[in-house]
Design a protein around this motif. Structure first.
Motif, short mmCIF file in Angstrom:
data_model
loop_
_atom_site.label_atom_id
_atom_site.label_comp_id
_atom_site.label_asym_id
_atom_site.label_seq_id
_atom_site.Cartn_x
_atom_site.Cartn_y
_atom_site.Cartn_z
N PHE A 131 46.46 56.18 -10.34
CA PHE A 131 46.19 57.34 -9.87
C PHE A 131 45.66 57.27 -8.15
O PHE A 131 45.15 56.10 -7.86
CB PHE A 131 44.72 57.84 -10.67
CG PHE A 131 45.26 58.27 -12.02
CD1 PHE A 131 45.63 59.61 -12.17
CD2 PHE A 131 45.32 57.61 -12.91
CE1 PHE A 131 45.87 60.04 -13.65
CE2 PHE A 131 45.57 57.89 -14.33
CZ PHE A 131 45.88 59.33 -14.63
N GLU A 136 41.58 61.02 -7.25
CA GLU A 136 41.69 61.10 -8.50
C GLU A 136 41.08 60.03 -9.30
O GLU A 136 40.22 60.25 -10.40
CB GLU A 136 43.36 60.90 -8.97
CG GLU A 136 44.05 62.13 -8.56
CD GLU A 136 45.52 62.38 -8.60
OE1 GLU A 136 46.23 63.25 -8.75
OE2 GLU A 136 46.10 61.09 -8.97
N TRP A 145 45.59 61.18 -20.15
CA TRP A 145 45.27 62.62 -19.65
C TRP A 145 46.56 63.15 -18.83
O TRP A 145 46.98 64.19 -19.30
CB TRP A 145 44.44 62.48 -18.33
CG TRP A 145 43.07 62.17 -18.61
CD1 TRP A 145 42.46 61.65 -19.54
CD2 TRP A 145 41.96 62.30 -17.67
NE1 TRP A 145 41.03 61.73 -19.62
CE2 TRP A 145 40.84 62.21 -18.36
CE3 TRP A 145 41.80 62.98 -16.27
CZ2 TRP A 145 39.50 62.22 -17.78
CZ3 TRP A 145 40.63 63.09 -15.64
CH2 TRP A 145 39.39 62.77 -16.40
N LEU A 149 48.31 66.39 -20.22
CA LEU A 149 48.46 67.51 -19.49
C LEU A 149 49.87 68.26 -19.36
O LEU A 149 49.96 69.41 -19.50
CB LEU A 149 47.74 67.27 -18.06
CG LEU A 149 46.38 66.98 -17.91
CD1 LEU A 149 46.11 66.41 -16.55
CD2 LEU A 149 45.56 68.25 -18.08
N GLU A 150 50.65 67.27 -19.31
CA GLU A 150 52.19 67.59 -19.34
C GLU A 150 52.61 68.00 -20.71
O GLU A 150 53.34 69.22 -20.77
CB GLU A 150 53.18 66.31 -18.96
CG GLU A 150 54.41 66.68 -18.68
CD GLU A 150 55.35 65.57 -18.25
OE1 GLU A 150 55.58 65.52 -17.04
OE2 GLU A 150 55.37 64.90 -19.03
N THR A 245 58.05 63.84 -6.01
CA THR A 245 56.83 63.76 -5.20
C THR A 245 55.62 62.90 -6.06
O THR A 245 55.63 63.35 -7.15
CB THR A 245 56.05 64.95 -4.74
OG1 THR A 245 54.87 64.73 -4.11
CG2 THR A 245 55.94 66.22 -5.64
N TYR A 247 52.57 63.67 -5.55
CA TYR A 247 51.59 64.78 -5.90
C TYR A 247 51.93 65.35 -7.39
O TYR A 247 52.30 66.50 -7.12
CB TYR A 247 51.59 65.52 -4.66
CG TYR A 247 50.95 64.88 -3.42
CD1 TYR A 247 49.70 65.03 -3.07
CD2 TYR A 247 52.02 64.64 -2.57
CE1 TYR A 247 49.13 64.52 -1.97
CE2 TYR A 247 51.41 64.11 -1.19
CZ TYR A 247 50.15 63.94 -0.88
OH TYR A 247 49.78 63.35 0.12
N TRP A 248 51.69 64.40 -8.19
CA TRP A 248 52.22 64.95 -9.44
C TRP A 248 51.64 66.30 -10.28
O TRP A 248 52.27 67.08 -10.76
CB TRP A 248 51.95 63.97 -10.65
CG TRP A 248 50.54 63.70 -10.95
CD1 TRP A 248 49.69 62.77 -10.10
CD2 TRP A 248 49.69 64.19 -11.72
NE1 TRP A 248 48.32 62.74 -10.69
CE2 TRP A 248 48.41 63.64 -11.45
CE3 TRP A 248 49.85 65.14 -12.77
CZ2 TRP A 248 47.40 64.12 -12.51
CZ3 TRP A 248 48.77 65.49 -13.75
CH2 TRP A 248 47.65 64.81 -13.65
N ALA A 249 50.40 66.50 -9.51
CA ALA A 249 49.92 67.75 -10.21
C ALA A 249 50.29 69.08 -9.52
O ALA A 249 50.02 70.17 -10.14
CB ALA A 249 48.15 67.84 -9.81
N THR A 250 51.18 68.93 -8.63
CA THR A 250 51.75 70.11 -7.70
C THR A 250 53.25 70.26 -8.45
O THR A 250 53.73 71.23 -8.12
CB THR A 250 51.74 69.91 -6.09
OG1 THR A 250 52.77 68.89 -6.04
CG2 THR A 250 50.51 69.61 -5.62
N ARG A 251 53.50 69.48 -9.33
CA ARG A 251 54.94 69.62 -9.86
C ARG A 251 55.06 70.72 -11.11
O ARG A 251 53.89 70.94 -11.68
CB ARG A 251 55.39 68.39 -10.30
CG ARG A 251 55.84 67.60 -9.32
CD ARG A 251 56.78 66.55 -9.77
NE ARG A 251 56.38 65.96 -10.59
CZ ARG A 251 55.98 64.63 -10.94
NH1 ARG A 251 55.77 63.83 -9.83
NH2 ARG A 251 55.51 64.04 -11.90
N LEU A 253 54.98 71.02 -14.57
CA LEU A 253 54.83 69.93 -15.61
C LEU A 253 55.76 70.35 -16.63
O LEU A 253 56.18 69.23 -17.50
CB LEU A 253 53.75 69.76 -15.97
CG LEU A 253 52.82 69.14 -14.69
CD1 LEU A 253 51.16 68.97 -15.15
CD2 LEU A 253 53.29 67.84 -14.12
N THR B 94 46.91 73.39 -16.73
CA THR B 94 47.30 72.77 -17.93
C THR B 94 45.80 71.88 -18.16
O THR B 94 45.01 71.60 -17.24
CB THR B 94 48.27 71.81 -18.14
OG1 THR B 94 48.43 71.23 -19.58
CG2 THR B 94 48.40 70.64 -16.85
N GLY B 127 51.36 77.20 -7.37
CA GLY B 127 51.50 76.07 -8.22
C GLY B 127 50.97 74.76 -7.70
O GLY B 127 51.11 73.39 -8.39
#
Lengths: 387, 173, 157
Positions: A131, A136, A145, A149-150, A245, A247-251, A253, B94, B127
Motif C-alpha cells: 500500500f 494508505e 481489505w 472492497l473489490e 494504474t 491508484y487502485w481506489a480510483t478504478r 473495481l 465500496t 469515481g
C-alpha cells in the motif's frame, strides 16, 4: 511479426504445503529436475532460464532472484527474474516465451518458487507495504481489505450474493481432491463457506486460498528443438500482459479492464476471435472465490455480471461445457504465489495432452488458457495454449 | 506424463517441530526503517490535511481532478496543471467489515471491527476514490452510495498525515 | 519538459516514517539440516559430492547446482583449510566503531571445492597471511545450537 513458435515440452511441480522443510532453492530444484526428467532433458540442454518469484518480503531473502538461481538451473546461464506480484506465475512463462520466440534461444527452463512460511507472524503482514506508504499504510490496512472492497463492489454492481460466489470455492476445493500436489482438497458445502469465520465481510475464511510453500517448472522449446524432445508439444500461441494504474481506489473495481487488455493481446496473437467458443478450458486466477468470476468476465469468457450464471448452471464444472480451474485452483491446490500461476499453465498443458488423470476434462480440448493477476490489483497475465 | 503424489517434492512439517527442535531453524528480524520523501504532491496534500482541507490536482488535458494529488497525469502522461480544493464529503464506493488486523491476527473480542472503505470525494472527478475508514456508524447500516463527511482530529492534534482525518461518518438526512 | 512545480525551500521538504515490522523463521532445508546437525552433535563438517561432476560442496547440499541433479549422501571432511582472502572489520552494522577489530576470512576448505566465510580467531591482524593454514574452533558441545556461530572461528593450525 515473425516469431519462432514456442512449445511447452515438459513440466514439474512440488506438493503445495503450508510449511515446507526445503529451502526455496531446494523447492525450485525439485520442480526443475522433475520438469527436465519429464521430457528426458538435462540442464545442459537448457539455453536460458526464466525465474518467477513474488515479493522478497515473504522469504526475507533480499534479491530472491539471485538466491534462487542455483536451484532453478541458472548457474552460468542467461538467467532472468520476473516479478509482477501474483501475476508472476504466468509472467515468467511469458518471458520464457520471449526468450525462445525471439530466436535468441531454442530452449528455456521456466521456474516459479515461493516460500511464504518463513514470514512471521503471518505472510499477510508482508503485504502491508504494497500500500502507498504515506496515504494508505497509516490506516493499518490488511491485504484482505482490497479484496473485500473489490468483492463488495462486484457483488453490488451485478446483484450477486455471497452464497452464489461460495460455489466457486466448493467447486475448486472439490476439484483439488484429484490433484496430487493439493494442499486444501475438501468436499464442502456452500453452508460451510458461509459459516466459516468472517475475516473481512464479505470475505470468509473459506473464500480465501491459503498461504503455501511450493514450486513449479516447465520446459519451453522452439519448434525445431521440440521435434527432438516430444511428439506431444503444447504450443504457446498467444501471450498478453497489462498493468492498470497503481491508484487502485480510483478504478472501476467491478471489472478488471487490465485483464481484458491482456486477454485481447493474447487472443489477437493466437487468432482467437470468439473466446467464449474457442477457449474450451481455462484456469483463471482464483486467490479468492469471486476472482474466478471477475476474471472470467475480464477474459471475455462471460459477459459482465454473467459469469455467475455459468457457475450456477454447472457450465464451469470439470464435466461442464467450459471447465474453469479443473486443477482445483489456488483455492484448492494452494497458493504459493508465483508457483500457483505456473501450476495453472501446467494444468492446461496436461489437460490438452490428455494427461490430467482423474482431473481430465471430457471432449479432448484443443485450446485453453491460463491467467494470473496481481501487483496492487492491477496486472493481468495471460497465455493461450493449443495442441 | 501424469502427476504422481509419490514423486512430488516438498516435505511438510508442523510448526511445533521447530519449537521441539526436531528441525533446526533460525529466527531473524531485519530492523529496517524508512523515511519516505513525500514529494511536492503528497507534501502539499498532507500540509492541507493539517489545515483541515483536502486538495486535489487537475490535468487540463483530460480535465480530471485527481485525488490523491499527483504532479503528473498517468493517463495523459504529462505534468498536471492546477491545485484544486475539493470537499471533505463524499460517498461510499465500496466497504468492508474487517475482523482481522494487518498481520492476520484477529481483533480482540468485543472490539469494533475495522471499517475500510473507498470514498469518492465530492469535487474530484467521478469515481476518484481514496482508501479510508468509516466511523460513527453501525456496520450493518453501511450502504454503498451512502453520503459521508470527514471527521477531523482537533487542529492542535493534526500532524500532516492521512490520519488527520479520523474517519468518514454518515451525513444525516 | 519538467514537472510544473518544484520544492525550492528545504524547510518544505517532508517525509513520512515507517517500517516493515515482520520477522522470519528459516528452516535450514534438506542439505543444511544435515550439516548443522553434524556440527552440533558430533563437531563434524559434512560435505556432499555430486556423482555427475565430482564437485564437493561444503556445507552439504541436497542438489548440484551445476548438473541440476540430486545429491544423496554426505562425507565428513576435516574442517581445516587455507586462507584465500581476509579483511579487518572496524565498524559494526550501524557504522559505530567495534571495540576490537574483527578478522573475517574466506577459507578454501580442505577436501572440498568450496570456500567458507567466517572469523579468524587467536591471531593478530598483522600475522595473518593469504595461504595461511587454519583449523576450526568450535564452542563446547553443550553450547552448540546448530547455528553458524557454533563455530567460534578459524585459528592458525
Amino acid at each position: 511479426m515473425a516469431y519462432q513458435k514456442v512449445a511447452i515440452v515438459g513440466a514439474g511441480i512440488t506438493k503445495f504445503v503450508r510449511r515446507a522443510q526445503e529451502t526455496g532453492k531446494e523447492l525450485a530444484f525439485q520442480a526443475s529436475k522433475m520438469a527436465l526428467d519429464s521430457c528426458g532433458m538435462t540442464i545442459d540442454d537448457i539455453e536460458s532460464v526464466s525465474l518467477g518469484t513474488a515479493p522478497d518480503a515473504f522469504d526475507g531473502v533480499h534479491m530472491k532472484g539471485e538466491y534462487l538461481s542455483d536451484g532453478s538451473g541458472g548457474w552460468r546461464k542467461p538467467y532472468m527474474r520476473q516479478f509482477v506480484g501474483g501475476g508472476t506465475g504466468v509472467f515468467a512463462p511469458i518471458h520464457g516465451w520471449l526468450h525462445v520466440a525471439s530466436g535468441m534461444f531454442d530452449t528455456c527452463l521456466v521456474v516459479c518458487s515461493e516460500k511464504m512460511s518463513s514470514c512471521y507472524p503471518h505472510p499477510q503482514g508482508a503485504f502491508k507495504t504494497i500500500f502507498d506508504h504515506t496515504t494508505e499504510q497509516a490506516l493499518d490496512p490488511t491485504l484482505i481489505w482490497i479484496f473485500a472492497l473489490e468483492m463488495n463492489r462486484f457483488m453490488s454492481t451485478y446483484g450477486i450474493t455471497k452464497e452464489e460466489i461460495a460455489q466457486v470455492s466448493v467447486k475448486n476445493k472439490k476439484n483439488a481432491m484429484d490433484h496430487p500436489a493439493a494442499q486444501l482438497p475438501m468436499e464442502i458445502t456452500v453452508d460451510d463457506v458461509m459459516n466459516s469465520e468472517t475475516l473481512a465481510w464479505p470475505v470468509n475464511r473459506l473464500d480465501i486460498s491459503p498461504a503455501s510453500d511450493g514450486a513449479a517448472a516447465i520446459v519451453l522449446a522452439s519448434e525445431h528443438a521440440s521435434k527432438r524432445i516430444t511428439d506431444k508439444p503444447v504450443w504457446i500461441d498467444g501471450v498478453g500482459w497489462n498493468l492498470d494504474t497503481a491508484y487502485w481506489a480510483t478504478r472501476d473495481l467491478s471489472y478488471p479492464r487490465y485483464v481484458e487488455k491482456a486477454a485481447r493481446m493474447a487472443y489477437d496473437m493466437a487468432g482467437v476471435v470468439e473466446p467464449k467458443r474457442e477457449i474450451e478450458i481455462a484456469e483463471p486466477y482464483d486467490p479468492f472465490d469471486y476472482k474466478e468470476l471477475h476474471h472470467m468476465e475480464g477474459l471475455q469468457l462471460a459477459d459482465r455480471g454473467k459469469a455467475v450464471e455459468m457457475l450456477l448452471d454447472g457450465v464451469t464444472q470439470r464435466d461442464g461445457d467450459r471447465p474453469m480451474c479443473p486443477s482445483g485452483g489456488a483455492l484448492g491446490v494452494g497458493n504459493p504465489i508465483a508457483a500457483t500461476g505456473l501450476m495453472k499453465v501446467i494444468e492446461i498443458f496436461l489437460q490438452l495432452r490428455g494427461e490430467a488423470g482423474k482431473r481430465q476434462v471430457p471432449g479432448s480440448p484443443r485450446c485453453g488458457l491460463a491467467q494470473a493477476w496481481g501487483d496492487l490489483m492491477q496486472v493481468g497475465t495471460v497465455v493461450v495454449l493449443r495442441r | 506424463m501424469e502427476l504422481d503424489k509419490k514423486e512430488l517434492g516438498a516435505t511438510h512439517y508442523k510448526e511445533s517441530a521447530l519449537k521441539e527442535g526436531k528441525l533446526l531453524s533460525l529466527a531473524k528480524q531485519p530492523k529496517l526503517q524508512y523515511a519516505w520523501d513525500n514529494g511536492p504532491a503528497i507534501g502539499r496534500y498532507l500540509e492541507e490535511l493539517k489545515e483541515g482541507r483536502i486538495i486535489a490536482r487537475k490535468c487540463n488535458k483530460c480535465r480530471r481532478i485527481m485525488i490523491p494529488p499527483r504532479m503528473f497525469c498517468e493517463l495523459c502522461w504529462r505534468p498536471t496543471d492546477e491545485w484544486v480544493y475539493v470537499k471533505d464529503t463524499g460517498k461510499v464506493n465500496t466497504f468492508s467489515i474487517c475482523y482481522v488486523n494487518w498481520d492476520a491476527s484477529r481483533i480482540k473480542k468485543g472490539d469494533k471491527p475495522h471499517l475500510p472503505a473507498v470514498i469518492e470525494i465530492d469535487g474530484a472527478s467521478e469515481g476518484m476514490g481514496i482508501l479510508h475508514v468509516l466511523g460513527e456508524v453501525e456496520p450493518e447500516k453501511i450502504k454503498i452510495g451512502m453520503k459521508v463527511k470527514a471527521a477531523w482530529k482537533k487542529p492542535e492534534e493534526r500532524e500532516g498525515a492521512i490520519t488527520d482525518i479520523l474517519y468518514f461518518k454518515p451525513v444525516r438526512g | 519538459m519538467g514537472l510544473t512545480e518544484r520544492i525550492n525551500k528545504t524547510d518544505k521538504l517532508s517525509y513520512y516514517e515507517g517500517q516493515i515490522p515482520i520477522e522470519y523463521v528459516y528452516t535450514y532445508g534438506l542439505g543444511l539440516e544435515k550439516f548443522f546437525r553434524a556440527i552440533k552433535d558430533q563437531g563434524k563438517f559434512l560435505a556432499s559430492t555430486c556423482k555427475e561432476c565430482g564437485v564437493t560442496y561444503l556445507p552439504a547440499r541436497s542438489f548440484c547446482e551445476r548438473c541440476l541433479v540430486k545429491i544423496e549422501g554426505t562425507t565428513a571432511v576435516p574442517g581445516t583449510g587455507t586462507v584465500y582472502s581476509y579483511t579487518t572489520v572496524h565498524l559494526n552494522m550501524d557504522e559505530s566503531p567495534k571495540k576490537e577489530p574483527a578478522l573475517v576470512a574466506l577459507i578454501d576448505m580442505d577436501g572440498t571445492d568450496c570456500r567458507f566465510l567466517h572469523y579468524l580467531t587467536g591471531v593478530k591482524a598483522d600475522k595473518v597471511k593469504v595461504g595461511m593454514k587454519v583449523k576450526p574452533a568450535l564452542k563446547a558441545k553443550k553450547d552448540r545450537k546448530g547455528h553458524i556461530e557454533d563455530i567460534v572461528g578459524f585459528q592458525p593450525s
